[in-house]
Scaffold this active site. Structure first.
Site, PDB file in Angstrom:
ATOM      1  N   SER A 707      49.939  38.089  -0.849  1.00 34.05           N
ATOM      2  CA  SER A 707      49.728  38.052  -2.281  1.00 34.05           C
ATOM      3  C   SER A 707      48.295  38.461  -2.592  1.00 34.05           C
ATOM      4  O   SER A 707      47.886  39.571  -2.278  1.00 34.05           O
ATOM      5  CB  SER A 707      50.075  36.658  -2.808  1.00 34.05           C
ATOM      6  OG  SER A 707      50.256  36.681  -4.198  1.00 34.05           O
ATOM      7  N   ASP A 793      60.068  40.198  -7.787  1.00 37.78           N
ATOM      8  CA  ASP A 793      58.842  39.410  -7.793  1.00 37.78           C
ATOM      9  C   ASP A 793      58.141  39.516  -9.153  1.00 37.78           C
ATOM     10  O   ASP A 793      57.768  40.606  -9.573  1.00 37.78           O
ATOM     11  CB  ASP A 793      57.921  39.930  -6.686  1.00 37.78           C
ATOM     12  CG  ASP A 793      56.699  39.053  -6.457  1.00 37.78           C
ATOM     13  OD1 ASP A 793      56.374  38.220  -7.334  1.00 37.78           O
ATOM     14  OD2 ASP A 793      56.062  39.204  -5.399  1.00 37.78           O
ATOM     15  N   HIS A 829      58.778  36.608  -5.114  1.00 35.71           N
ATOM     16  CA  HIS A 829      57.476  36.418  -4.470  1.00 35.71           C
ATOM     17  C   HIS A 829      57.567  35.584  -3.206  1.00 35.71           C
ATOM     18  O   HIS A 829      56.795  35.751  -2.281  1.00 35.71           O
ATOM     19  CB  HIS A 829      56.521  35.752  -5.456  1.00 35.71           C
ATOM     20  CG  HIS A 829      55.077  35.883  -5.095  1.00 35.71           C
ATOM     21  ND1 HIS A 829      54.444  37.108  -5.023  1.00 35.71           N
ATOM     22  CD2 HIS A 829      54.139  34.961  -4.784  1.00 35.71           C
ATOM     23  CE1 HIS A 829      53.179  36.923  -4.697  1.00 35.71           C
ATOM     24  NE2 HIS A 829      52.966  35.638  -4.540  1.00 35.71           N
TER      25      HIS A 829
END
Length: 878
Positions: A707, A793, A829
């Site tokens: 991320s 996501d 995600h």
């Protein structure tokens, strides 16, 4: 993009998620094996074998492990065979040869504009017909005028609908190429999967947590993908009864056990299922829970009669955020709705059985602010927080007064953050008011507009307990009836303090003590605690070499080690702690202004090799954003690396919060214009491992981030590609400038107070200088790279890893390693929700990707696969 360990949905951002840790490494890093020509990538993603005890930040055992922003899939169904290989019923047609890297169409004249837009520009208006926001209303900074073109040759990959055939075809081609690169790893994947599975106790339970006259906990069963939430009547001696469980699937953990929510049943017929918050009503007869069935973190709410199992309230058309709270009775529920950018911004009150529309109690129109919902530990107040990255405002609703209205604790002020707890008629406030580098602990009467009465909380000697200075940082405060428990940091490590009061009706402190632990480096935090009148606190403790334990500590004698009770310790089959060692050290930053903490874990026999001058394979992990801390915690699946002779290193770089908020904030941390410190620190640690400590060599060093940590890896390999053999970028935030220009993308507006706004003169140049996709070096030799993503996501859009991979292939030199992309077409995600999908196994709870290990092994091998396996059981170096 943010990281939140267990308080999901309360934080907004691009997360690595400590639970999920090394991402849906389910695809795996494929690697370029030296000059032997061997290439390998890892395999398909898996989901987590969930942690088998109380999550340390969970206030209730029945609270979910989800509340974050989670996953998706586009495949109609998926199953996992006994070897951990993913199968799907959906077939795709590709127009390329899987052995050839996909070539994305490059539109050299494509760009987006940063800065002030003219009304004649095509993107001047947002989808709602209003002028597209280019900066926040409160920003004092000048917009770029005239606007500046930012090259975006792969911008066509952005498809908000996820339906454009050319885009889907390209993503499927990427997956096919990655699958081709890893096809020869099937046997190795199977072996590692089985090995990891053998190190996890599949049939297990979490530590029971008392809530009223019940004990709540969850169970996992071998072969079942999801947990079952259970409860049993409170009974004296339950701690010992739980320890006497015979370990079988059919036996109850405690007498009278009832499964009140079986997520396996909830997930039937669904490709994704994650519960949000799960809360019993005040009477414990009714259950309210939220659930996400797509992975886009949009939830539905269900209300269930626990005694009959009947769903008594559910509106399938209602889409909401995952947080919910009961009111003072079994009829009233509070919940949050989201706007089009998936920002929670409205608080509603719902009355079960009432045909009237739900009542809107609060709405936050400023797009910089996210709304959060919580309840005081004594059940007297509902708290509604409206919070940006730099300012906060909290309202409260008195549940003891049926006619009460929302009132404000303290109106928002620029750059003043605060949160509120209640006990004995007082607000306990953690805040940076006054511009302190860390949070202060303050107290005031529990009234509206109380800001003028806030006073620093002092101990029994009149000393300020948390003054907001550099040495000690507070991050959490839980108030019981007779005591309070503070959590925070000191000396770079997490700490816990216990506060004692003169009586249950006063905030006068009689004692203030800090808990101590034997190891030099560890991770500690609160475990499951639900009783306001409890005489003990449960904490969760582990380290790099010590499995997680839930420990019960009496509040009236918290420093007496003899009175501590271990309620449950993580069972790790086959693990021998004496075979491993860990250390905590520091590395001086290149400018000499910071000592970067570094955590290292290895086998003791590998340590001897290093001492004798032998370089060994090593893996470097980092994050460095949002003030989030990457703790020195235990991961059983890390053994797959350690037992094969690798050293695992965590670089606690600036941008995190390991050394307090000053490690994160300007002027010496890594926010806004000093963000480059994050990347410099990571590269400095890598150089130290190679040149100073001589642990490894560039040909034996891999790196990873997820991320916002993917941003770290992208920027680091741009800065020093020669240091790494392989890089794993999980759901990476690598298209920083293009993303942060566009206010229609979720998180963008909120995070203008995190990264800066590239539409503004102040930040544009700085952000352009580190944004990974804008700084790939022409002709440079890059490490092998694997980039993962989730089609749905909402935090880091799938097109970011896809675009960055295309840019790497376009510019890097011919001697670079391969670039592989794995997009989970049915996840977001946090990837898959099924705990048996391999990437979950790889990190005994979060998605990790076990095939990642295959890639690492092959990356550093100069010999055959067989020798890699024998290396685990031999002292002979391969």
């Amino acid at each position: 993009r943010d990281v939140s360990s267990q308080a999901p949905m309360a934080l907004n951002g691009r997360l690595p998620n400590k639970n999920i840790f090394l991402t849906f490494m389910s695809v795996l890093l494929f690697a370029h094996c030296s000059k032997s020509g061997i290439r390998s990538v890892s395999s398909f993603g898996f989901s987590p074998i969930l942690k088998t005890y109380s999550s340390r930040a969970a206030a209730e055992a029945q609270s979910s492990t989800f509340l974050r922003r989670t996953s998706y899939r586009m495949m109609s169904s998926r199953s996992i065979d006994q070897n951990g290989n993913a199968e799907t019923s959906t077939t795709t047609t590709t127009t390329m040869t899987a052995s050839v890297p996909p070539t994305a169409r490059r539109e050299e004249d494509r760009y987006i504009l940063a800065g002030k837009l003219a009304e004649t520009e095509p993107n001047y208006l947002a989808p709602d017909g209003k002028p597209l926001a280019r900066q926040s209303d409160s920003s004092p900074n000048a917009l770029l005028d005239p606007p500046v073109k930012v090259s975006d040759p792969y911008g066509w990959l952005r498809d908000e609908s996820r339906t454009v055939p050319e885009v889907l075809e390209h993503l499927n081609n990427e997956n096919a190429y990655t699958e081709h690169l890893t096809a020869h790893l099937s046997d190795l994947r199977s072996d590692i999967y089985q090995e990891m599975l053998a190190g996890i106790k599949e049939t297990d339970y979490t530590v029971p947590v008392q809530n009223g006259e019940w004990l709540y906990y969850s169970r996992t069963f071998e072969g079942k993908s999801y947990k079952s939430m259970c409860r049993a009547p409170l009974k004296d001696g339950w701690e010992e009864l739980a320890k006497q469980w015979d370990g079988s699937m059919d036996s109850p953990i405690l007498p009278g056990e009832v499964a009140y929510l079986d997520v396996n049943e909830l997930a039937e017929g669904k490709s994704y299922c994650a519960t949000g918050q799960v809360r019993p009503s005040p009477s414990h007869n009714v259950l309210a829970y939220s659930a996400d069935f797509t992975g886009n973190e949009v939830c539905q709410i269900f209300v269930k009669d626990i005694n009959t199992g009947e769903i008594i309230d559910h509106d399938e058309t209602l889409e909401c955020y995952g947080q919910l709270q009961w009111g003072a009775d079994d009829k009233t529920i509070f919940y949050l709705k989201m706007d089009s950018e998936k920002r929670p911004y409205q608080l509603y009150r719902h009355v079960i059985g009432n045909d009237e529309p739900d009542e809107l109690l609060y709405q936050e129109d400023n797009a910089l602010y996210w709304v959060g919902l919580s309840k005081s530990f004594d059940d007297k107040y509902i708290f509604v927080s409206s919070r940006s990255k730099e300012s906060a405002e909290v309202h409260f609703l008195d549940l003891t007064d049926s006619n009460a209205k929302l009132q404000c604790v303290a109106e928002r002020r620029k750059k003043v953050l605060y949160s509120v707890r209640h006990r004995a008629g007082s607000w306990f406030i953690t805040t940076n008011v006054g511009g302190t580098p860390n949070m202060r602990l303050m107290v005031s009467p529990a009234v509206a507009n109380s800001e003028d009465s806030w006073k620093d909380m002092v101990d029994q000697n009149g000393n300020v307990m948390f003054n907001g200075g550099y040495e000690r940082a507070i991050s959490g405060f839980t108030s019981f009836e007779s005591h309070s428990v503070a959590s925070g940091r000191e000396g770079g490590l997490p700490q816990i303090w216990v506060v004692s009061y003169a009586s249950e009706t006063t905030s006068d402190v009689t004692d203030f003590v800090q808990l101590s632990f034997e190891e030099d480096a560890y991770d500690v935090g609160l475990g499951g605690n639900s009783m306001y009148n409890a005489d003990h606190v449960v904490i969760a403790y582990d380290s790099l070499v010590t499995p997680l334990s839930s420990i019960k500590i009496p509040l009236d004698s918290p420093t007496d080690l003899s009175k501590r009770t271990v309620l449950k310790e993580q069972e790790v089959p086959g693990y021998n702690r004496s075979d491993y060692s860990c250390e905590r050290t520091t590395v001086k930053s290149r400018d000499g202004s910071a000592d970067i903490p570094v955590s290292i874990v290895y086998r003791k026999d590998v340590e001897e090799k290093i001492k004798s001058g032998e370089a060994v394979p090593a893996h470097l992990y980092g994050y460095g954003s949002y003030g989030a801390c990457m703790e020195a915690s235990f991961r059983s699946t890390r053994r797959a690396l350690l037992d094969r002779g690798m050293v695992y290193v965590i670089a606690h770089v600036r941008g995190g919060g390991e050394m307090g908020r000053q490690w994160y904030e300007e002027p010496n941390g890594a926010k806004y214009l000093c963000k480059q410190n994050t990347f410099n620190d990571f590269v400095d640690v890598a150089k130290w491992m190679i040149d100073d400590r001589k642990i490894t060599t560039p040909n034996q060093l891999s790196c990873e981030g997820r991320s916002a940590g993917g941003l770290l890896i992208g920027a680091s390999i741009n800065q020093a590609p020669e240091l790494f053999k392989m890089a794993l970028l999980g759901v990476p935030f690598v298209d920083v400038v293009c993303t942060m220009i566009d206010a229609t993308i979720p998180l963008t507006v909120v995070e203008w107070e995190e990264w800066g706004n590239p539409n503004e003169e102040k930040f544009h140049k700085c952000m352009m200088e580190y944004s990974p996709i804008n700084n790939v070096k022409d002709g440079a030799t890059y490490p092998s790279c694997l980039l993962t993503g989730g089609l749905h996501d909402p935090r880091v859009q799938y097109w970011e890893p896809a675009k960055f991979a295309a840019e790497l292939r376009h510019k890097q030199g011919s001697s670079s390693g391969p670039v592989a992309v794995k997009i989970d077409m049915a996840a977001g995600h946090f990837s898959a929700s099924d705990r048996y999908v391999p990437h979950h196994i790889a990190h005994s709870c979060p998605p990790f990707l076990f095939t990642f290990y295959c890639a690492l092994f092959l990356t550093f091998s100069q010999s055959s696969l067989a020798s890699l396996f024998t290396a685990r059981f031999s002292d002979t170096s391969t």
